[in-house]
Design a protein around this motif. Structure first.
Motif, PDB file in Angstrom:
ATOM      1  N   SER A 175     -17.990 -20.134  12.257  1.00 30.81           N
ATOM      2  CA  SER A 175     -19.105 -20.154  11.321  1.00 30.81           C
ATOM      3  C   SER A 175     -18.599 -20.639   9.971  1.00 30.81           C
ATOM      4  CB  SER A 175     -19.704 -18.757  11.191  1.00 30.81           C
ATOM      5  OG  SER A 175     -20.783 -18.755  10.284  1.00 30.81           O
ATOM      6  N   GLU A 176     -19.390 -21.438   9.285  1.00 32.88           N
ATOM      7  CA  GLU A 176     -18.978 -22.003   8.001  1.00 32.88           C
ATOM      8  C   GLU A 176     -19.988 -21.656   6.909  1.00 32.88           C
ATOM      9  OE1 GLU A 176     -17.550 -26.184   8.310  1.00 32.88           O
ATOM     10  OE2 GLU A 176     -18.197 -25.983  10.405  1.00 32.88           O
ATOM     11  N   GLU A 177     -19.474 -21.413   5.738  1.00 34.56           N
ATOM     12  CA  GLU A 177     -20.305 -21.243   4.555  1.00 34.56           C
ATOM     13  C   GLU A 177     -20.375 -22.572   3.815  1.00 34.56           C
ATOM     14  OE1 GLU A 177     -20.081 -17.632   1.903  1.00 34.56           O
ATOM     15  OE2 GLU A 177     -18.200 -17.421   3.005  1.00 34.56           O
ATOM     16  N   ILE A 178     -21.573 -23.091   3.625  1.00 36.01           N
ATOM     17  CA  ILE A 178     -21.767 -24.292   2.825  1.00 36.01           C
ATOM     18  C   ILE A 178     -22.225 -23.836   1.441  1.00 36.01           C
ATOM     19  CG2 ILE A 178     -22.892 -26.535   2.669  1.00 36.01           C
ATOM     20  CD1 ILE A 178     -21.156 -26.148   5.176  1.00 36.01           C
ATOM     21  N   LEU A 179     -21.444 -24.149   0.422  1.00 35.13           N
ATOM     22  CA  LEU A 179     -21.737 -23.633  -0.918  1.00 35.13           C
ATOM     23  C   LEU A 179     -21.320 -24.627  -1.996  1.00 35.13           C
ATOM     24  CD1 LEU A 179     -19.042 -20.986  -1.926  1.00 35.13           C
ATOM     25  CD2 LEU A 179     -18.777 -22.524   0.031  1.00 35.13           C
ATOM     26  N   PRO A 180     -21.926 -24.533  -3.185  1.00 35.30           N
ATOM     27  CA  PRO A 180     -21.537 -25.406  -4.298  1.00 35.30           C
ATOM     28  C   PRO A 180     -20.132 -25.049  -4.782  1.00 35.30           C
ATOM     29  CG  PRO A 180     -23.728 -24.487  -4.633  1.00 35.30           C
ATOM     30  CD  PRO A 180     -23.105 -23.717  -3.517  1.00 35.30           C
ATOM     31  N   LEU A 181     -19.301 -26.076  -4.982  1.00 38.28           N
ATOM     32  CA  LEU A 181     -17.922 -25.901  -5.414  1.00 38.28           C
ATOM     33  C   LEU A 181     -17.661 -26.707  -6.673  1.00 38.28           C
ATOM     34  CD1 LEU A 181     -16.259 -26.262  -1.893  1.00 38.28           C
ATOM     35  CD2 LEU A 181     -16.686 -24.135  -3.131  1.00 38.28           C
ATOM     36  N   ILE A 182     -16.826 -26.165  -7.555  1.00 40.79           N
ATOM     37  CA  ILE A 182     -16.614 -26.773  -8.863  1.00 40.79           C
ATOM     38  C   ILE A 182     -15.179 -26.497  -9.324  1.00 40.79           C
ATOM     39  CG2 ILE A 182     -17.356 -24.708 -10.137  1.00 40.79           C
ATOM     40  CD1 ILE A 182     -18.803 -26.567 -12.100  1.00 40.79           C
ATOM     41  N   PRO A 184     -12.420 -25.100 -11.885  1.00 45.02           N
ATOM     42  CA  PRO A 184     -12.490 -23.971 -12.832  1.00 45.02           C
ATOM     43  C   PRO A 184     -12.777 -24.404 -14.262  1.00 45.02           C
ATOM     44  CG  PRO A 184     -10.632 -23.714 -11.337  1.00 45.02           C
ATOM     45  CD  PRO A 184     -11.171 -25.096 -11.106  1.00 45.02           C
ATOM     46  N   ARG A 185     -12.166 -25.502 -14.706  1.00 44.83           N
ATOM     47  CA  ARG A 185     -12.374 -25.955 -16.084  1.00 44.83           C
ATOM     48  C   ARG A 185     -13.817 -26.375 -16.318  1.00 44.83           C
ATOM     49  NH1 ARG A 185      -8.208 -30.192 -18.548  1.00 44.83           N
ATOM     50  NH2 ARG A 185      -6.899 -28.336 -18.204  1.00 44.83           N
ATOM     51  N   LEU A 186     -14.383 -27.116 -15.339  1.00 45.69           N
ATOM     52  CA  LEU A 186     -15.767 -27.557 -15.496  1.00 45.69           C
ATOM     53  C   LEU A 186     -16.722 -26.361 -15.466  1.00 45.69           C
ATOM     54  CD1 LEU A 186     -17.649 -29.971 -15.823  1.00 45.69           C
ATOM     55  CD2 LEU A 186     -17.754 -30.160 -13.317  1.00 45.69           C
ATOM     56  N   LYS A 187     -16.408 -25.364 -14.679  1.00 45.25           N
ATOM     57  CA  LYS A 187     -17.256 -24.166 -14.619  1.00 45.25           C
ATOM     58  C   LYS A 187     -17.284 -23.464 -15.971  1.00 45.25           C
ATOM     59  CE  LYS A 187     -18.097 -19.901 -12.047  1.00 45.25           C
ATOM     60  NZ  LYS A 187     -17.749 -19.059 -10.887  1.00 45.25           N
ATOM     61  N   GLU A 188     -16.155 -23.449 -16.662  1.00 42.93           N
ATOM     62  CA  GLU A 188     -16.119 -22.816 -17.986  1.00 42.93           C
ATOM     63  C   GLU A 188     -16.986 -23.577 -18.988  1.00 42.93           C
ATOM     64  OE1 GLU A 188     -12.135 -22.455 -19.307  1.00 42.93           O
ATOM     65  OE2 GLU A 188     -11.539 -21.021 -17.753  1.00 42.93           O
ATOM     66  N   ASP A 189     -17.026 -24.910 -18.844  1.00 46.32           N
ATOM     67  CA  ASP A 189     -17.764 -25.739 -19.804  1.00 46.32           C
ATOM     68  C   ASP A 189     -19.265 -25.694 -19.586  1.00 46.32           C
ATOM     69  OD1 ASP A 189     -15.348 -26.446 -20.887  1.00 46.32           O
ATOM     70  OD2 ASP A 189     -15.200 -28.341 -19.781  1.00 46.32           O
ATOM     71  N   LEU A 190     -19.689 -25.417 -18.363  1.00 44.98           N
ATOM     72  CA  LEU A 190     -21.121 -25.457 -18.033  1.00 44.98           C
ATOM     73  C   LEU A 190     -21.702 -24.050 -17.981  1.00 44.98           C
ATOM     74  CD1 LEU A 190     -21.036 -28.112 -15.150  1.00 44.98           C
ATOM     75  CD2 LEU A 190     -21.488 -28.502 -17.582  1.00 44.98           C
ATOM     76  N   ILE A 192     -24.019 -22.352 -15.986  1.00 46.05           N
ATOM     77  CA  ILE A 192     -24.811 -22.355 -14.758  1.00 46.05           C
ATOM     78  C   ILE A 192     -25.040 -20.916 -14.325  1.00 46.05           C
ATOM     79  CG2 ILE A 192     -24.916 -23.112 -12.367  1.00 46.05           C
ATOM     80  CD1 ILE A 192     -23.043 -25.400 -13.125  1.00 46.05           C
ATOM     81  N   ARG A 193     -26.289 -20.502 -14.310  1.00 48.58           N
ATOM     82  CA  ARG A 193     -26.609 -19.116 -13.974  1.00 48.58           C
ATOM     83  C   ARG A 193     -27.449 -18.999 -12.702  1.00 48.58           C
ATOM     84  NH1 ARG A 193     -26.876 -19.557 -19.523  1.00 48.58           N
ATOM     85  NH2 ARG A 193     -25.462 -18.152 -20.682  1.00 48.58           N
ATOM     86  N   GLU A 194     -28.229 -20.019 -12.409  1.00 51.02           N
ATOM     87  CA  GLU A 194     -29.102 -19.959 -11.235  1.00 51.02           C
ATOM     88  C   GLU A 194     -29.198 -21.343 -10.609  1.00 51.02           C
ATOM     89  OE1 GLU A 194     -33.375 -20.383 -13.492  1.00 51.02           O
ATOM     90  OE2 GLU A 194     -32.503 -18.376 -13.260  1.00 51.02           O
ATOM     91  N   PRO A 268     -16.156 -21.239  -6.277  1.00 47.31           N
ATOM     92  CA  PRO A 268     -17.610 -21.261  -6.090  1.00 47.31           C
ATOM     93  C   PRO A 268     -18.312 -21.339  -7.441  1.00 47.31           C
ATOM     94  CG  PRO A 268     -16.598 -19.546  -4.755  1.00 47.31           C
ATOM     95  CD  PRO A 268     -15.542 -20.040  -5.677  1.00 47.31           C
ATOM     96  N   VAL A 269     -19.400 -22.084  -7.475  1.00 38.57           N
ATOM     97  CA  VAL A 269     -20.182 -22.173  -8.712  1.00 38.57           C
ATOM     98  C   VAL A 269     -20.755 -20.812  -9.066  1.00 38.57           C
ATOM     99  CG1 VAL A 269     -22.251 -23.163  -9.759  1.00 38.57           C
ATOM    100  CG2 VAL A 269     -20.719 -24.612  -8.411  1.00 38.57           C
ATOM    101  N   PHE A 270     -21.232 -20.100  -8.041  1.00 37.31           N
ATOM    102  CA  PHE A 270     -21.866 -18.793  -8.262  1.00 37.31           C
ATOM    103  C   PHE A 270     -20.956 -17.685  -7.735  1.00 37.31           C
ATOM    104  CE2 PHE A 270     -25.226 -21.955  -7.686  1.00 37.31           C
ATOM    105  CZ  PHE A 270     -25.933 -21.798  -8.860  1.00 37.31           C
ATOM    106  N   ASP A 271     -20.865 -16.624  -8.481  1.00 33.71           N
ATOM    107  CA  ASP A 271     -20.016 -15.506  -8.084  1.00 33.71           C
ATOM    108  C   ASP A 271     -20.485 -14.874  -6.774  1.00 33.71           C
ATOM    109  OD1 ASP A 271     -18.470 -15.943 -10.313  1.00 33.71           O
ATOM    110  OD2 ASP A 271     -19.522 -14.445 -11.549  1.00 33.71           O
TER     111      ASP A 271
END
Length: 309
Positions: A175-182, A184-190, A192-194, A268-271
């Motif tokens: 089974s695989e989880e398909i999820l948004p990936l980013i 770490p540096r870009l995640k700090e700059d953006l 993104i909450r939802e 992951p983009v979202f926690d």
């Protein structure tokens, strides 16, 4: 009794009748080249000789193998089925002869896979298989699309998407989880909450994934996703590399991205991940291949590796 000795003829019970080999070779060559004249040239025969061999083969099997027309020769339904079996047998004969000629005692395991699984998941683990089975050489081919077992050139196929087929063993790997990936540096700059926030970001599209951005947005309550993407690739490795470099946000499997995740190159983009679950990679091979020791060892090793991961 002949000259005082008893002459005994061997008794054969229901001997297997083999088709004319010259006819089979002509048949395979015509199918491969699509022309009797081209086949005659390759086999160093006349066109009439090749046609005669095809006629002998059809007489032996009792079925028409070709439909002949002014535009050429097309395989009949019987011809297609016969060629699927014959092509693989010819390849096996050639391989057996080559093995004897070179004196090579090692077995060759021929695996086909989609590029993402081959490069990102299988390749890093192959050294452990080689340690366990040093006498099995591995030939790994990677391309999109399903392997053609009829040619006898593939033992096992790792397919992506929806796998099915007659007389095939089909086994979902994990089974695989398909999820948004980013990165770490870009995640700090953006900020993104939802999921809705991703619509305005630079998204990277993978052309061959089972789950696309449109599916992910719809599954998370966003009914109007982006109409274009900043980057688009036909290889998962390129999608992940672009995300690692901070060029955008990728949507991919935690299985193929596992090393980048372990190294902290992607997060992951979202926690809470906001993933979609699929079973997209499948182990596929003809039922008859299960009897081969190299296939049995590889498939069991593959299952063990999956269990460990």
């Amino acid at each position: 009794i002949v000259q005082g000795r008893l002459k005994i003829s061997p008794i054969r019970a229901n001997p297997m009748q083999f088709p004319p080999f010259k006819g089979i070779l002509a048949f395979d060559t015509v199918v491969r080249l699509g022309s009797v004249s081209k086949a005659a040239e390759e086999l160093n025969l006349t066109v009439s000789a090749v046609s005669h061999q095809l006629s002998n083969l059809e007489a032996f099997v009792g079925k028409r193998l070709f439909e002949r027309s002014p535009r050429g020769m097309n395989l009949t339904t019987h011809g297609e089925r016969f060629h699927r079996d014959v092509a693989g047998a010819l390849t096996l004969l050639a391989t057996a002869a080559q093995t004897i000629r070179t004196g090579d005692s090692a077995e060759v395991l021929r695996v086909h896979s989609v590029p993402s699984f081959a490069g990102l998941w299988l390749m890093p683990r192959l050294p452990s298989f080689r340690v366990l089975y040093p006498n099995i050489r591995v030939h790994l081919a990677a391309s999109h699309g399903d392997a053609d077992f009829s040619r006898g050139q593939v033992d096992v196929d790792i397919r992506y998407g929806y796998a099915h087929g007659r007389d095939l063993h089909v086994e979902s790997l994990f089974s695989e989880e398909i999820l948004p990936l980013i990165s770490p540096r870009l995640k700090e700059d953006l900020a993104i909450r939802e999921p809705q926030d991703l619509v305005r970001q630079d998204l990277i599209q993978s052309e061959h994934t089972l789950v696309q951005w449109s599916h992910w947005f719809a599954a998370h309550g966003v009914h109007l996703g982006p109409s274009s993407y900043v980057l688009s690739f036909d290889r998962t490795s390129m999608v992940l590399d672009a995300a690692i470099q901070g060029l955008g946000i990728a949507l991919d499997s935690h299985r193929t991205a596992e090393r980048a995740l372990q190294r902290g190159e992607l997060v992951p983009v979202f926690d809470d991940r906001k993933s979609m679950s699929v079973r997209a990679h499948h182990l596929v091979y003809p039922e008859a291949h299960a009897q081969w020791e190299r296939v049995e060892r590889f498939t069991q090793w593959l299952r063990d590796e999956i269990a460990r991961s």
